[in-house]
Design an enzyme around this catalytic site. Structure first.
Site, short mmCIF file in Angstrom:
data_model
loop_
_atom_site.label_atom_id
_atom_site.label_comp_id
_atom_site.label_asym_id
_atom_site.label_seq_id
_atom_site.Cartn_x
_atom_site.Cartn_y
_atom_site.Cartn_z
N GLN A 9 34.57 31.26 84.77
CA GLN A 9 33.31 31.57 85.45
C GLN A 9 33.20 33.06 85.76
OE1 GLN A 9 32.45 28.55 88.23
NE2 GLN A 9 30.79 29.63 89.24
N SER A 88 41.02 29.03 84.23
CA SER A 88 40.27 28.10 85.07
C SER A 88 39.36 27.22 84.22
CB SER A 88 39.48 28.89 86.13
OG SER A 88 38.91 28.02 87.08
N LEU A 89 38.06 27.36 84.32
CA LEU A 89 37.11 26.61 83.50
C LEU A 89 37.46 26.72 82.01
CD1 LEU A 89 34.24 25.47 82.64
CD2 LEU A 89 33.45 27.82 82.85
N ARG A 113 32.66 18.65 86.85
CA ARG A 113 33.51 19.58 87.60
C ARG A 113 32.65 20.56 88.40
NH1 ARG A 113 35.88 24.84 86.60
NH2 ARG A 113 38.09 24.97 87.17
N HIS A 195 40.26 26.78 93.69
CA HIS A 195 41.72 26.78 93.53
C HIS A 195 42.46 26.88 94.86
CE1 HIS A 195 41.14 26.82 89.24
NE2 HIS A 195 40.32 27.84 89.38
N GLN A 244 44.52 21.31 88.77
CA GLN A 244 44.03 22.68 88.65
C GLN A 244 43.04 23.10 89.74
OE1 GLN A 244 40.77 24.19 86.54
NE2 GLN A 244 42.03 24.92 84.83
#
Length: 298
Positions: A9, A88-89, A113, A195, A244
Site C-alpha cells: 500500500q 505486506s499486501l 482484507r 501490523h 501477517q
C-alpha cells in the site's frame, strides 16, 4: 538467482494499469474480470480517478494487487522467478504470480482484507510512525517501555523502521525515540495501526476467508513477511498470511535472507520503485530493476 518483489500500500498512482489495458488483450480481460468480482468498476478509478479516489480503502489494496499481478502475467515467458516476496499486501500479489493462488481467489482475499482492516481501524484511535536513524533493538526496547500498545511494525531497511499502535502510545514513543537520537520519528498519514495487535479483529475475519480458500504449492519459494524465510508448504503459507495482519513485516530480514540464499537480482513488479530503494539500502551490491511491459508494435 532472480527474485521478483511486489509492492504494498502507498505505491498507487493515477492512471495505473492503463497502458496494460490498452495494449494487452489478456490484461483487458483480467481487468474486466476484476470489475465483475469486486462489483464496481475499479478500472474507472485506477485509470481516471484522482489521488484522493485511489486512497479509498476498497480501492487502494485491490488496485495495487491488480497492477502487480496483471503486469506479471503480461510478461509471459519473461517472468521466470527463482523466488518471490511481497511487502505486506504485496505478499498476495506474489502468491498469485507464483501460482499458489488463483487470480480470482487472490483478488477476493485482498478485497476482504482491505475492508476488514478498515473496520478494525474504526474501533479505536490508532496510527503508525516512521522512525529513522536508530538501531532496531533500540526502537523495540523503547516501544516495550511505553504504556499502551505500540510495536515495531515494518522493518523496511537498516535504520528505517515503522512503529504502530494506539495513537497516544505511538506519540509517546516518538518523543522517547527522538530523545534517544532518532533523526526522525514522524506520525504517518495512515488510517490505523497496521501490523499491530490493533488489527486482531481483522485477523480473525481474514483467517476464516483464508481457511476457506484453496492454496496450491507455489512454483518457487516465497519469502514471507512473518518468517523472512523461504516457504513452499501451502499450510505454512496460509498460517503466515493469517499472522501477517498483527505481526511485523520483516522486509529487511527477508531481503538479507534472499541474498544469503543466492539472490543477485531483484525485479520489482507493480507501481513505483519503493522496494528497489529499500533493497539498495540493505545491500548496494545487488542489481535492481522494474518489470516493464513491452508495448506491441503495429
Amino acid at each position: 538467482m532472480n527474485a521478483y518483489i511486489f509492492p504494498g500500500q502507498g505505491a498507487q498512482f493515477t492512471g495505473m494499469g492503463l497502458d496494460l489495458y490498452e495494449h494487452s488483450k489478456e490484461a483487458q480481460e483480467l481487468f474486466e474480470q476484476a470489475n465483475a468480482i469486486l462489483g464496481f468498476p475499479i478500472t474507472d478509478v485506477m485509470f481516471e480517478g484522482s489521488a484522493e479516489d485511489l486512497k479509498q480503502t476498497k480501492v487502494t489494496q485491490p488496485a495495487i494487487f491488480l497492477h502487480s499481478v496483471i503486469l506479471a502475467k503480461s510478461l509471459g515467458d519473461a517472468f521466470k522467478p527463482d523466488l518471490v516476496a511481497g511487502h505486506s499486501l504485496g505478499e498476495f500479489s506474489a502468491l498469485v504470480a507464483a501460482g499458489a493462488l488463483t487470480f480470482k481467489d487472490g483478488l477476493k482475499l485482498v478485497s476482504q482484507r482491505a475492508l476488514a482492516m478498515q473496520k478494525a481501524c474504526e474501533l479505536a484511535p490508532s496510527t503508525m510512525a516512521a522512525v529513522l536513524g536508530l538501531e532496531d533493538n533500540i526502537v523495540e526496547d523503547i516501544c516495550n517501555a511505553i504504556d499502551g500498545v505500540v510495536v515495531a511494525a515494518n522493518y523496511n531497511c537498516l535504520g528505517q523502521l515503522v512503529i504502530s499502535g494506539e495513537t497516544s502510545a505511538v506519540e509517546k514513543a516518538c518523543e522517547s525515540l527522538k530523545e534517544a537520537g532518532a533523526k526522525r520519528a514522524l506520525i504517518l498519514p495512515v488510517g490505523g495501526a497496521f501490523h499491530s495487535p490493533m488489527m486482531e479483529p481483522a485477523r480473525e475475519e481474514l483467517a476464516a476467508a483464508i481457511e476457506n480458500t484453496t492454496f496450491s504449492k507455489p512454483n518457487c519459494p516465497i519469502y514471507q513477511n512473518v518468517t523472512a524465510t523461504a516457504i513452499t508448504d501451502e499450510n505454512e503459507i496460509k498460517a503466515n498470511l493469517i499472522s501477517q495482519l498483527t505481526a511485523p513485516v520483516r522486509w529487511t530480514q527477508s531481503v538479507q535472507q534472499m541474498i544469503a540464499d543466492g539472490t543477485t537480482h531483484f525485479t520489482e513488479v507493480g507501481p513505483g520503485k519503493v522496494l528497489q530503494g529499500l533493497v539498495k539500502k540493505i545491500d548496494r551490491t545487488v542489481e535492481t530493476a522494474s518489470a516493464t511491459f513491452n508495448t506491441p508494435t503495429t
